[in-house]
Design a protein around this motif. Structure first.
Motif, PDB file in Angstrom:
ATOM      1  N   ALA A   1       0.824  -1.205   0.000  1.00  0.00           N
ATOM      2  CA  ALA A   1       0.000   0.000   0.000  1.00  0.00           C
ATOM      3  C   ALA A   1       0.860   1.258   0.000  1.00  0.00           C
ATOM      4  O   ALA A   1       0.589   2.221  -0.728  1.00  0.00           O
ATOM      5  N   GLN A   2       1.919   1.258   0.794  1.00  0.00           N
ATOM      6  CA  GLN A   2       2.796   2.431   0.857  1.00  0.00           C
ATOM      7  C   GLN A   2       3.522   2.641  -0.470  1.00  0.00           C
ATOM      8  O   GLN A   2       3.632   3.775  -0.959  1.00  0.00           O
TER       9      GLN A   2
ATOM     10  N   TYR B   1       1.453   4.156  -3.425  1.00  0.00           N
ATOM     11  CA  TYR B   1       1.259   5.609  -3.489  1.00  0.00           C
ATOM     12  C   TYR B   1       2.563   6.372  -3.682  1.00  0.00           C
ATOM     13  O   TYR B   1       2.552   7.556  -4.003  1.00  0.00           O
TER      14      TYR B   1
ATOM     15  N   LEU C   1      -7.445   0.335   2.445  1.00  0.00           N
ATOM     16  CA  LEU C   1      -6.217   0.512   1.660  1.00  0.00           C
ATOM     17  C   LEU C   1      -6.473   0.266   0.173  1.00  0.00           C
ATOM     18  O   LEU C   1      -5.942   0.996  -0.683  1.00  0.00           O
TER      19      LEU C   1
ATOM     20  N   ALA D   1      -8.260   3.218  -1.148  1.00  0.00           N
ATOM     21  CA  ALA D   1      -7.311   4.319  -1.314  1.00  0.00           C
ATOM     22  C   ALA D   1      -6.499   4.151  -2.588  1.00  0.00           C
ATOM     23  O   ALA D   1      -6.175   5.138  -3.278  1.00  0.00           O
TER      24      ALA D   1
ATOM     25  N   PRO E   1      -5.912   9.660  -0.475  1.00  0.00           N
ATOM     26  CA  PRO E   1      -5.076   8.496  -0.122  1.00  0.00           C
ATOM     27  C   PRO E   1      -3.788   8.875   0.597  1.00  0.00           C
ATOM     28  O   PRO E   1      -3.280   8.108   1.417  1.00  0.00           O
TER      29      PRO E   1
ATOM     30  N   ILE F   1      -3.485   6.348   3.727  1.00  0.00           N
ATOM     31  CA  ILE F   1      -2.673   5.137   3.624  1.00  0.00           C
ATOM     32  C   ILE F   1      -1.683   4.983   4.772  1.00  0.00           C
ATOM     33  O   ILE F   1      -1.588   3.904   5.377  1.00  0.00           O
TER      34      ILE F   1
ATOM     35  N   ALA G   1      -1.825   1.869   7.255  1.00  0.00           N
ATOM     36  CA  ALA G   1      -0.739   0.904   7.088  1.00  0.00           C
ATOM     37  C   ALA G   1       0.013   0.695   8.399  1.00  0.00           C
ATOM     38  O   ALA G   1       0.383  -0.438   8.750  1.00  0.00           O
TER      39      ALA G   1
END
Length: 398
Positions: free
Chosen positions: A215-216, A219, A276, A279, A309, A313, A317
């Motif tokens: 997820a990190q 983005y 997530l 997002a 997001p 996020i 996260a």
């Protein structure tokens, strides 16, 4: 315990706002005071970013929970050294050394502050709200620090060096705030019973940390494109001046701050991995809209959509991480989460800049869509294939 959490939040705000000021003002310092060219400014910025990545993976990832408070205090004094060196630098080489210290401080300090915030709240509901407030405070510090910097510059006849020296007070605030915080024990029993160990000793062997990292990273590239080229993209639209182009960032950060406030208000969130994924969908939509935006208003909407997001996020996260790994593994897990984004932040601007030169800003944004879509798909796949009954933080998402 409430006092300790407040102290960590105050230290986090002072540390993050100061470190961000030091990095974002490198161009002003080198151009106005040392008369450096654009290539030199870019090189020093890349050096600071690379130093942060090395400190993140090389040092912060190896810390035990009981070492986190001391690591932040050390990082604060390294940051102080970097600020003083940059503020007094007589030439480019000395300024670069100061920037390197600032980068090292961030790479060591931010994962450690994150770990302290995760571990100071003992039960899941308080921990999640604490992390949401932690990220909200970080966002607020990024908004307040430029106002302080602007005030110092206005009162000092635009003396950039003085700004670095005045902000040198902030690392002392960080160290002072953390002196009263009790070090976190390596293996709190309350948490040890809740959380599984990472197989083979590595947190990324568990689905929770993998989902958080995907997820990190999902983005990271769009955010690098926005921060490095958002103003230039807005400026390329009809009738947009340089001053007006900067207002696009207002919509971005207002949306981000509002999203983080909503996460804090709604914590604990029942279905974090679904949030997530949503997002990620918003990220794709924002990049796509920015790619085709025919007017400045449309671009403003795209930036606001991308801000959502950005606000969601990171806190979510962090919550997934805190619920998915044992306390002893949190420093390493945090370092991979934050360090992965930092790697992209260091590498992406040069690559995206070359791409924009070749195919234009719209072509560059279209390129960003491809890896973003791939990571959204990977996030959905990881969520579906997580063995929810065996992993804390995912069990209620079956």
């Amino acid at each position: 315990m409430a006092h300790h959490r407040s102290a960590v939040l105050g230290a986090s705000a002072a540390f993050r706002g100061t470190q961000n000021m030091a990095l974002t003002s490198i161009a002003l310092l080198l151009h106005d005071e040392l008369h450096a060219d654009a290539a030199s400014i870019g090189l020093v910025g890349a050096l600071a970013g690379a130093a942060g990545v090395v400190a993140n993976f090389g040092v912060a990832s190896r810390l035990r929970p009981s070492m986190l408070r001391s690591a932040v205090i050390v990082a604060a004094f390294v940051l102080l050294g970097g600020l003083v060196v940059m503020g007094l630098a007589p030439n480019l080489a000395v300024a670069a050394a100061g920037a390197l210290l600032v980068g090292v401080a961030g790479g060591l300090g931010m994962p450690s502050l994150t770990g302290l915030s995760q571990l100071l709240a003992r039960d899941a509901s308080r921990r999640e709200r604490q992390l949401a407030v932690f990220t909200l405070v970080l966002s607020a510090s990024l908004a307040v620090a430029p106002l302080i910097e602007g005030g110092v510059l206005a009162l000092s006849d635009q003396n950039v060096r003085l700004t670095y020296l005045v902000f040198g007070l902030m690392p002392l605030v960080v160290a002072g705030a953390l002196v009263s915080v009790r070090p976190v024990h390596d293996e709190p029993l309350e948490l040890r019973r809740e959380q599984p160990s990472a197989a083979g000793g590595h947190p990324l062997r568990l689905p929770g940390p993998r989902i958080a990292l995907i997820a990190q990273l999902m983005y990271a590239l769009p955010f690098a494109a926005v921060t490095a080229f958002g103003a230039a993209m807005a400026r390329s639209l009809p009738g947009v001046s340089a001053a007006t182009a900067q207002y696009a960032f207002t919509s971005f950060f207002v949306a981000s701050l509002a999203a983080r406030a909503l996460v804090a208000a709604r914590s604990p969130i029942a279905n974090k991995t679904r949030v997530l994924v949503l997002a990620g969908v918003a990220t794709v939509a924002g990049v796509a809209l920015a790619t085709v935006a025919p007017t400045y208003l449309t671009f403003i909407l795209a930036m606001a959509l991308l801000g959502v997001p950005h606000g969601v996020i990171f806190p979510v996260a962090l919550s997934v991480l805190a619920e998915s790994v044992e306390p002893a593994a949190l420093p390493k897990a945090n370092s991979y989460l934050i360090g992965g984004s930092n790697v992209v932040a260091v590498a992406a601007p040069a690559m995206l800049g070359s791409l924009a030169t070749a195919v234009g800003y719209r072509g560059m944004e279209a390129f960003v869509l491809a890896p973003t879509l791939a990571l959204v798909a990977a996030l959905g796949w990881a969520r579906r294939h997580a063995t929810s009954s065996e992993h804390v933080g995912l069990a209620h998402e079956r």
